[in-house]
Structure formats: C-alpha cells, structure tokens
Design a protein around this motif. Structure first.
Motif, PDB file in Angstrom:
ATOM      1  N   LEU A   1      57.177  38.887  41.408  1.00 29.45           N
ATOM      2  CA  LEU A   1      58.051  39.864  42.050  1.00 29.45           C
ATOM      3  C   LEU A   1      57.228  41.068  42.502  1.00 29.45           C
ATOM      4  CD1 LEU A   1      61.136  39.889  39.626  1.00 29.45           C
ATOM      5  CD2 LEU A   1      60.857  38.592  41.735  1.00 29.45           C
ATOM      6  N   PRO A   2      56.620  40.986  43.670  1.00 27.61           N
ATOM      7  CA  PRO A   2      55.865  42.150  44.173  1.00 27.61           C
ATOM      8  C   PRO A   2      56.747  43.384  44.306  1.00 27.61           C
ATOM      9  CG  PRO A   2      55.392  40.176  45.467  1.00 27.61           C
ATOM     10  CD  PRO A   2      56.546  39.838  44.590  1.00 27.61           C
ATOM     11  N   GLU A   3      58.038  43.160  44.577  1.00 24.71           N
ATOM     12  CA  GLU A   3      59.006  44.241  44.638  1.00 24.71           C
ATOM     13  C   GLU A   3      60.205  43.869  43.777  1.00 24.71           C
ATOM     14  OE1 GLU A   3      60.017  44.914  48.679  1.00 24.71           O
ATOM     15  OE2 GLU A   3      57.989  45.467  49.295  1.00 24.71           O
ATOM     16  N   ILE A   4      60.864  44.866  43.185  1.00 25.10           N
ATOM     17  CA  ILE A   4      62.001  44.607  42.309  1.00 25.10           C
ATOM     18  C   ILE A   4      63.286  44.751  43.113  1.00 25.10           C
ATOM     19  CG2 ILE A   4      63.217  45.308  40.219  1.00 25.10           C
ATOM     20  CD1 ILE A   4      60.568  46.476  39.213  1.00 25.10           C
ATOM     21  N   PRO A   5      64.019  43.657  43.339  1.00 26.82           N
ATOM     22  CA  PRO A   5      65.260  43.753  44.111  1.00 26.82           C
ATOM     23  C   PRO A   5      66.362  44.448  43.307  1.00 26.82           C
ATOM     24  CG  PRO A   5      64.936  41.521  43.308  1.00 26.82           C
ATOM     25  CD  PRO A   5      63.693  42.285  42.942  1.00 26.82           C
ATOM     26  N   GLN A   6      67.254  45.120  44.011  1.00 30.17           N
ATOM     27  CA  GLN A   6      68.344  45.832  43.345  1.00 30.17           C
ATOM     28  C   GLN A   6      69.363  44.880  42.731  1.00 30.17           C
ATOM     29  OE1 GLN A   6      69.891  48.466  46.363  1.00 30.17           O
ATOM     30  NE2 GLN A   6      68.459  50.108  45.814  1.00 30.17           N
ATOM     31  N   ASN A   7      69.448  43.668  43.258  1.00 27.06           N
ATOM     32  CA  ASN A   7      70.460  42.721  42.781  1.00 27.06           C
ATOM     33  C   ASN A   7      69.887  41.739  41.757  1.00 27.06           C
ATOM     34  OD1 ASN A   7      68.798  41.331  44.509  1.00 27.06           O
ATOM     35  ND2 ASN A   7      70.403  40.626  45.888  1.00 27.06           N
ATOM     36  N   LEU A   8      68.952  42.208  40.950  1.00 28.07           N
ATOM     37  CA  LEU A   8      68.247  41.349  39.990  1.00 28.07           C
ATOM     38  C   LEU A   8      68.911  41.385  38.621  1.00 28.07           C
ATOM     39  CD1 LEU A   8      65.693  39.593  39.337  1.00 28.07           C
ATOM     40  CD2 LEU A   8      64.615  41.736  38.592  1.00 28.07           C
ATOM     41  N   ILE A   9      69.313  40.210  38.132  1.00 26.14           N
ATOM     42  CA  ILE A   9      69.730  40.028  36.742  1.00 26.14           C
ATOM     43  C   ILE A   9      68.547  39.397  36.020  1.00 26.14           C
ATOM     44  CG2 ILE A   9      71.335  38.875  35.181  1.00 26.14           C
ATOM     45  CD1 ILE A   9      73.302  38.714  37.589  1.00 26.14           C
ATOM     46  N   HIS A  10      67.995  40.116  35.058  1.00 29.77           N
ATOM     47  CA  HIS A  10      66.782  39.638  34.390  1.00 29.77           C
ATOM     48  C   HIS A  10      67.096  39.347  32.926  1.00 29.77           C
ATOM     49  CE1 HIS A  10      62.246  40.282  33.347  1.00 29.77           C
ATOM     50  NE2 HIS A  10      62.591  39.014  33.349  1.00 29.77           N
ATOM     51  N   VAL A  11      66.943  38.076  32.528  1.00 32.34           N
ATOM     52  CA  VAL A  11      67.225  37.632  31.162  1.00 32.34           C
ATOM     53  C   VAL A  11      65.919  37.218  30.503  1.00 32.34           C
ATOM     54  CG1 VAL A  11      68.548  36.038  29.724  1.00 32.34           C
ATOM     55  CG2 VAL A  11      69.475  36.786  31.933  1.00 32.34           C
ATOM     56  N   ASN A  12      65.606  37.829  29.351  1.00 33.81           N
ATOM     57  CA  ASN A  12      64.372  37.481  28.655  1.00 33.81           C
ATOM     58  C   ASN A  12      64.489  37.853  27.186  1.00 33.81           C
ATOM     59  OD1 ASN A  12      61.429  37.372  27.871  1.00 33.81           O
ATOM     60  ND2 ASN A  12      61.244  36.980  30.059  1.00 33.81           N
TER      61      ASN A  12
ATOM     62  N   ASN B   1      61.979  38.751  25.451  1.00 31.96           N
ATOM     63  CA  ASN B   1      61.024  39.844  25.248  1.00 31.96           C
ATOM     64  C   ASN B   1      61.528  41.084  25.989  1.00 31.96           C
ATOM     65  OD1 ASN B   1      58.867  41.518  24.902  1.00 31.96           O
ATOM     66  ND2 ASN B   1      57.385  40.218  25.968  1.00 31.96           N
ATOM     67  N   LYS B   2      62.077  42.015  25.254  1.00 30.15           N
ATOM     68  CA  LYS B   2      62.660  43.188  25.894  1.00 30.15           C
ATOM     69  C   LYS B   2      61.609  44.057  26.582  1.00 30.15           C
ATOM     70  CE  LYS B   2      62.650  45.985  21.639  1.00 30.15           C
ATOM     71  NZ  LYS B   2      63.505  46.701  20.666  1.00 30.15           N
ATOM     72  N   ASP B   3      60.341  43.901  26.204  1.00 28.17           N
ATOM     73  CA  ASP B   3      59.286  44.725  26.780  1.00 28.17           C
ATOM     74  C   ASP B   3      59.009  44.389  28.246  1.00 28.17           C
ATOM     75  OD1 ASP B   3      58.963  45.999  24.340  1.00 28.17           O
ATOM     76  OD2 ASP B   3      57.397  44.629  23.672  1.00 28.17           O
ATOM     77  N   VAL B   4      59.433  43.211  28.718  1.00 31.34           N
ATOM     78  CA  VAL B   4      59.139  42.827  30.097  1.00 31.34           C
ATOM     79  C   VAL B   4      60.356  42.964  31.009  1.00 31.34           C
ATOM     80  CG1 VAL B   4      57.382  41.206  29.313  1.00 31.34           C
ATOM     81  CG2 VAL B   4      59.668  40.357  29.807  1.00 31.34           C
ATOM     82  N   LEU B   5      61.499  43.360  30.452  1.00 30.15           N
ATOM     83  CA  LEU B   5      62.725  43.428  31.249  1.00 30.15           C
ATOM     84  C   LEU B   5      62.636  44.496  32.334  1.00 30.15           C
ATOM     85  CD1 LEU B   5      65.445  43.003  28.478  1.00 30.15           C
ATOM     86  CD2 LEU B   5      64.883  41.377  30.299  1.00 30.15           C
ATOM     87  N   ILE B   6      63.131  44.155  33.526  1.00 26.40           N
ATOM     88  CA  ILE B   6      63.121  45.081  34.646  1.00 26.40           C
ATOM     89  C   ILE B   6      64.459  44.991  35.370  1.00 26.40           C
ATOM     90  CG2 ILE B   6      60.626  44.936  34.993  1.00 26.40           C
ATOM     91  CD1 ILE B   6      61.197  43.053  37.345  1.00 26.40           C
ATOM     92  N   GLY B   7      64.666  45.874  36.336  1.00 20.56           N
ATOM     93  CA  GLY B   7      65.825  45.800  37.206  1.00 20.56           C
ATOM     94  C   GLY B   7      67.050  46.520  36.661  1.00 20.56           C
ATOM     95  N   ASP B   8      68.135  46.458  37.439  1.00 16.47           N
ATOM     96  CA  ASP B   8      69.365  47.177  37.103  1.00 16.47           C
ATOM     97  C   ASP B   8      70.281  46.400  36.165  1.00 16.47           C
ATOM     98  OD1 ASP B   8      68.550  49.245  38.720  1.00 16.47           O
ATOM     99  OD2 ASP B   8      69.642  48.519  40.481  1.00 16.47           O
ATOM    100  N   TYR B   9      69.982  45.111  35.936  1.00 18.16           N
ATOM    101  CA  TYR B   9      70.838  44.287  35.084  1.00 18.16           C
ATOM    102  C   TYR B   9      69.990  43.583  34.017  1.00 18.16           C
ATOM    103  CZ  TYR B   9      74.085  44.836  39.022  1.00 18.16           C
ATOM    104  OH  TYR B   9      74.893  45.340  40.018  1.00 18.16           O
TER     105      TYR B   9
END
Length: 511
Positions: A273-284, A286-294
């Motif tokens: 992900l060179p850029e972080i989209p606003q409509n990103l739901i990120h499930v992981n 490892n909480k340390d790598v979570l990004i985005g608005d969701y």
C-alpha cells in the motif's frame, strides 16, 4: 525427568515432529533428550540455514517450524534468518542454549546478552530463570505461534535450567485481547459499497476456504500480497493477482476504483500500500501494524463471522481488462526470464523457493500459485542465501518435490547446505542462474548512481564440479534449446542445474 526432557515431551505432544539445528555444549541437555525422542532432527551446516529451513517449513505447510542452536557463536548465526522471519511474520520457535545463570552479564567464555540481541528481531524473547518459568514460556510460545502467528518467538535456555528436575508445568488458557469496536462502522461501509475488494495477506491463509466461499458467493474480487499468493488459485478469475508495486493490471484497476477495501491479515507495507486509502478496513492480529480509518485488532476468522456481505456486480467490469504482464525477452536465448518461464512451466504445481536479487523479480512475476506456500522467498528483509535452506525445510514439511531458483551470488551464501540436502536425500532441484555478477547491484549503480559497474563481477566456481563434490548430480546448460531438452526429462533431486544466462536488467515498478 529434567526440564530438557519435558521440553521435548511438550514438543511431541504439540505435534512437532521435525526440528533443524546444530548441537553444541550449552544446549547439549536438550540434544540428549532429542536423541531418544520421536522428533526428527535435521542437521544443517550453518545455524542461519537451520532458521531459514524452519522458516520454509512453516511457510510451505502452516506448521510450526523449530530451530535450535547452542550459545553465542551458534545463536548469533540465527540473526539474519530470524530477522527475515520477523519481517515476514513467520511463526517459528527458536531455542538457544546459554551458559549457567551465574555467568549472565559477565565476560565469561561464550557469554553474550542473547535475549537483548534477539528482542528486536523476534516477537518475543524469553530468558527463563528456572524450570517452572521455562515451562510457562514454552507453552505460551507454542500457543501464540499456533493461534496468533505474528513472527518468531525465542526462548534462551541456560544449561543449568535445562538440567533442573524440580519444576512445575502449566495448563495454559490464553485469551486474545481483541478490539472489534470498529466492526459496526466497517459494516456500514460494506453495506454502502458497490465495489468492494479483498486484499489478502499471509494472516488470512488459515481462512482460505471461508474467504473463497464468500468471494465466490458474493462475487467479490480478490488481490493478494506476495506471501498470500495462491490463497485463491491464481488461475481463478476471482483472483486478480498481486497488489502494490508489482500489481497486475486488474489488481491495479480494482484498487484504484474500489469503494471498500477489506485488507485481511496484511502487514500493509509500502510495497503493498504505497498510499493508504480512506475506505480501508484493516484486520490484523498485530495491532502495531494496523492503519487506516477502520482498524480492527483481531482474527480474520472473527471478522468474517461478524460481517454480513452482499452480492456485487463489478467483477465483469474488471475482467474486461487484459491482465497479462508485459515482460520482454521471454523467448530470448540466455535471458534469465526466458529460463525461469520454462522452469515454472515444467513445475507449475511444485513449491518454488526463490532468493534475493533480479531472478526473484522474474520468478514472482511469472509464478502462478494454486494454493498458499507454493512460492517461498525472503520478502521483507530479502537476505541472500534463503532459497536452498528454505527449500530443505519445505521438502521436509511436505515430502514433495521442491524447486529452487537461485542466482549465482545467492547460492554461494549458503552452498554448504548441499551437504544437508544430500544427507537427507531430498527431492530438491536447484537451478542456478549464472550471470557471473551481482546483477541488481549493477543495475542500481548504472541507473541511479550514474557509475560504471564496481565490485559486482563474480569469479564463480565450477558449479557442476562443486555439486559433484557433495555427490549430487549436476548439469550445465548454456542455451535455451538445451534447457528445454533437459526439462523434458523426468528430473529428480537432489540435483543442481547451472543455467548460464546473460546480464539483464529487471523491470522497475511503475508508479
């Protein structure tokens, strides 16, 4: 029964039947226990190779790989391979020996702060001070490696702790501290979406059947990271291919036009992900790598159970795009990409282990995976020398034929593992692409530093004679016709094939 005996017993109970390593003085109590167990120990010729083999064992099978080394000289040889597994979130168990507790922090022979050294390249690094602590951290480590696979876990075992006979064991009950508070917001985004897209990472592999069922039922297209290739067969139209810097045309279009991106089990590096989209739901996990608005800190499985999906109809729109990747020189004599294309065509369903360098680019672009773990390479750190030991681990894990595509420089980083390959008589075929240089370094020098090639030329050994000295069959080909003729044969490893190729630049990613 001492601590070493109990450790081996626990490993057996947990279904661990193969470990990789080299014995030594401080870890000897554990080796004494292993010697009378049902666990197979694979003796490597270098500790780095043992950890790479454990890594390949895990990536190819989903089972926990284990590597073992003695104190400082042995343990520190793990560092490159552990850093590789750490960067790629590969869950392996790392056991190292150490001098007696009384020498901790001293300048005693072969004493170094191993836990401090390892803590930056493992998910956790434990230093039990007695047998009871050793039992606790071992059971906790195995539980986490199986249920929350986020990378290697290291346990440092002093010789006197291993010999201890007065200790308590544990029956652990762990709970994962999830944060699913954004589920309702994620559901709202999915409900309003007409163009949803899955991006799948290695953390989603355990849920491949559920994801395939959902994607098929609701016609939701799928893209993957490098390490999730094949989570849905790359021959299936639902799988658009790689996303990120090596994106296929369909994956690129879908990523740019999706109104809801569900990233499941991905690390979300700049390569994906060179850029972080606003409509990103990120499930992981490892909480340390979570990004985005969701962001959702939890298991992919729990996310899939909580979410309601709906039918969408934009897959046909995506499939109108030609997904072929333009690669020049696929039929040119002596071009590395033409050789790799034919090797992969000969072994389309086999596990392929690559390494680091220009050949890895061609391999990742040309290899199609039908299931996870069919392409092994050291993605996040990319050290040279990964391919051969990883292939040994994969062959041990699966019992299948494994193909190695190596550069001449990579191969020489861990060539001593030909001895391990021969001793275990594994069906591994190594293709060494010999261009007598560090090709990708030359390309950087010329393209980005406007300089003449410097210190990249390799005066290589005779690879056929080298393999023969290990009693391994070997052959050299120096043209496409001979390679094609060779590949018509029923090839069986251990086998080394030297393929003489020309110097060639890789296609650099386009922004």
């Amino acid at each position: 029964m001492n601590v070493a005996d109990k450790i081996v017993q626990i490993l057996e109970e947990e279904g661990i039947n193969t470990v990789f390593g080299i014995p030594g003085e401080q870890i000897m109590p554990l080796y004494k226990s292993l010697s009378t167990s049902n666990i197979e120990h694979v003796l490597t010729r270098h500790e780095q190779a043992a950890a790479h083999a454990a890594d390949g064992f895990t990536r190819s099978s989903g089972k926990v790989g284990v590597c073992i080394a003695t104190a400082s000289p042995g343990a520190l040889n793990f560092t490159m391979a552990l850093a590789t597994a750490y960067k790629d979130n590969v869950p392996i168990l790392v056991l190292t020996g150490d001098n007696e507790l009384q020498y901790r922090g001293s300048d005693h022979f072969q004493t170094l702060p191993q836990v401090e050294i390892f803590k930056n390249i493992t998910r956790a690094s434990y230093n039990p001070l007695n047998g009871t602590e050793a039992m606790y951290v071992l059971r906790a480590a195995i539980y986490e490696l199986k249920t929350m696979p986020k990378g290697p876990i290291h346990i440092n075992l002093s010789k006197d702790v291993l010999l201890e006979e007065d200790f308590n064991d544990f029956d652990l009950c762990y709970l994962c501290e999830d944060d699913m508070s954004n589920i309702s917001r994620a559901q709202e985004l999915i409900d309003s979406s007409e163009r949803p897209l899955f991006i799948l990472g290695a953390g989603a592999i355990s849920q491949r059947q559920n994801i395939e069922m959902i994607a098929e039922k609701y016609q939701i297209p799928v893209t993957t990271t490098f390490h999730a290739k094949g989570i849905i067969s790359e021959y299936d139209d639902l799988n658009l291919g790689l996303v990120g810097i090596r994106a296929t045309p369909r994956a690129k279009y879908a990523f740019e036009n999706a109104d809801c991106i569900m990233a499941l089990g991905i690390k979300a590096s700049e390569r994906t992900l060179p850029e972080i989209p606003q409509n990103l739901i990120h499930v992981n996990l490892n909480k340390d790598v979570l990004i985005g608005d969701y962001p959702i800190h939890g298991k992919v499985e729990d996310f899939l159970l909580e979410i309601d999906f709906k039918n969408v109809s934009w897959l046909d729109e995506i499939l109108k795009i030609d997904n072929a990747i333009e690669i020049e020189g696929l039929d040119d004599d002596l071009a590395p990409q033409s050789a790799i294309k034919r090797i992969l065509e000969k072994f389309p369903e086999n596990i392929t282990a690559s390494d680091a360098g220009s050949h890895t680019t061609w391999t990742t672009l040309l290899k199609k995976s039908q299931k996870p773990g069919q392409l092994l390479f050291s993605g996040g750190l990319a050290p040279m020398g990964y391919g051969l030991p990883a292939a040994i681990g994969a062959a041990k894990a699966t019992g299948e034929k494994v193909i190695v595509i190596n550069g001449d420089g990579d191969f020489q980083m861990n060539l001593q593992e030909l001895a391990t390959l021969k001793q275990n008589n594994l069906d591994v075929i190594i293709f060494i692409l010999n261009n007598s240089e560090y090709g990708i370094i030359r390309q950087w020098q010329e393209d980005f530093y406007d300089m003449e090639p410097y210190q990249i030329a390799l005066q290589n050994p005779d690879f056929v004679k080298l393999a023969s000295s290990y009693s391994i069959d070997a052959v050299r080909v120096d043209n496409l016709e001979d390679l094609e003729y060779l590949l018509e044969s029923d090839l069986k490893g251990p086998l080394v094939v030297e393929v003489v190729v020309r110097s060639e630049n890789i296609p650099l990613p386009k922004k």
